[in-house]
Design an enzyme around this catalytic site. Structure first.
Site, short mmCIF file in Angstrom:
data_model
loop_
_atom_site.label_atom_id
_atom_site.label_comp_id
_atom_site.label_asym_id
_atom_site.label_seq_id
_atom_site.Cartn_x
_atom_site.Cartn_y
_atom_site.Cartn_z
N ASP A 122 0.86 -1.18 0.00
CA ASP A 122 0.00 0.00 0.00
C ASP A 122 0.90 1.24 0.00
O ASP A 122 1.86 1.31 0.77
CB ASP A 122 -0.90 0.03 1.24
CG ASP A 122 -1.96 -1.08 1.21
OD1 ASP A 122 -2.00 -1.83 0.22
OD2 ASP A 122 -2.72 -1.19 2.18
N ASP A 179 -15.28 -4.70 -1.21
CA ASP A 179 -14.93 -4.34 0.16
C ASP A 179 -16.21 -4.36 1.00
O ASP A 179 -17.22 -3.78 0.61
CB ASP A 179 -14.32 -2.94 0.21
CG ASP A 179 -13.10 -2.82 -0.70
OD1 ASP A 179 -12.43 -3.85 -0.93
OD2 ASP A 179 -12.83 -1.71 -1.19
#
Length: 239
Positions: free
Chosen positions: A8, A130
């Site tokens: 990330d 998600d």
């Protein structure tokens, strides 16, 4: 089952958040390329690269990092974060991504993502599912939609999608184990979907349980950086 380490990115650095909260950020390495090369040296073949700056800006910000990793490794990279337009998707592919993950836009603009599936092919467009409490989370996980996880996946299967990155927001970055029961239920409800588990994978036992449940892949981030799973332990899954 594919093992897919995650990198990330914030300000070009390798970080992890907890539950997607930018206020709960840990920086692990200033050189994402070195991290990616270390993964590759241990036999990893795939990488999940997330542009967190891009997710906030609603357009890719860390494309130069993607380009460096793609140029200097043989990793198959799926890239997400800030991909809101055809132009952004093409930029990601041009920078070296083999696949992209369509996140919030898949909820807000299904027609757009449907066009991407037709234009680029289902093997190149992953759908980011998600979720929190079995409902889809959007806008960098700050909001809950009315859509249930199963409804969302069924919709995109009908549109031609095949692979879904299913991230349990409530577990992401907490090192408390994945949403195994949810994934087991999804395997029964949508057996034709290729499901990639993400969020909470903490131990080798978690990886083994996901494999036994029939998951297509497992994204592992913080557990590798914190050492609760070693790359050496993952070698049997990488051969």
């Amino acid at each position: 089952m594919e093992i897919i380490p995650a990198i990330d990115l914030i300000n070009g650095q390798c970080v992890r958040l907890t539950e997607g909260d930018f206020a709960q950020q840990t920086t692990y390495d200033s050189d994402p390329l070195a991290v990616a090369q270390r993964f590759e040296q241990h036999g990893v073949r795939r990488l999940h690269l997330v542009d967190l700056d891009g997710a906030r800006a609603k357009q890719p910000v860390n494309l130069p990092v993607l380009e460096r990793i793609a140029r200097h490794t043989q990793l198959t990279i799926d890239f997400g974060g800030g991909l809101q337009s055809n132009t952004a998707v093409r930029q990601a592919f041009d920078a070296g991504a083999a696949q992209i993950t369509a996140g919030s836009i898949a909820v807000r603009e299904p027609d757009t993502v449907g066009e991407w599936l037709r234009t680029f092919g289902a093997e190149r467009i992953l759908i980011g599912a998600d979720f929190r409490d079995n409902h889809i989370s959007i806008n960098a996980w700050a909001e809950q939609s009315e859509r249930t996880l199963v409804e969302f996946i069924e919709q995109y299967l009908a549109a031609g999608a095949t692979t879904f990155v299913c991230t349990d927001v409530s577990k992401d970055g907490k090192l408390q184990g994945p949403a195994l029961a949810t994934y087991q239920q999804l395997r029964q409800r949508v057996p034709h979907a290729q499901l990639v588990a993400s969020g909470g994978v903490t131990t080798l036992a978690d990886v083994e349980a996901l494999q036994a449940a029939g998951l297509h892949g497992a994204i592992i981030g913080k557990a590798i950086y914190e050492g609760t799973i070693s790359l050496e332990e993952l070698r049997p899954f990488l051969s």
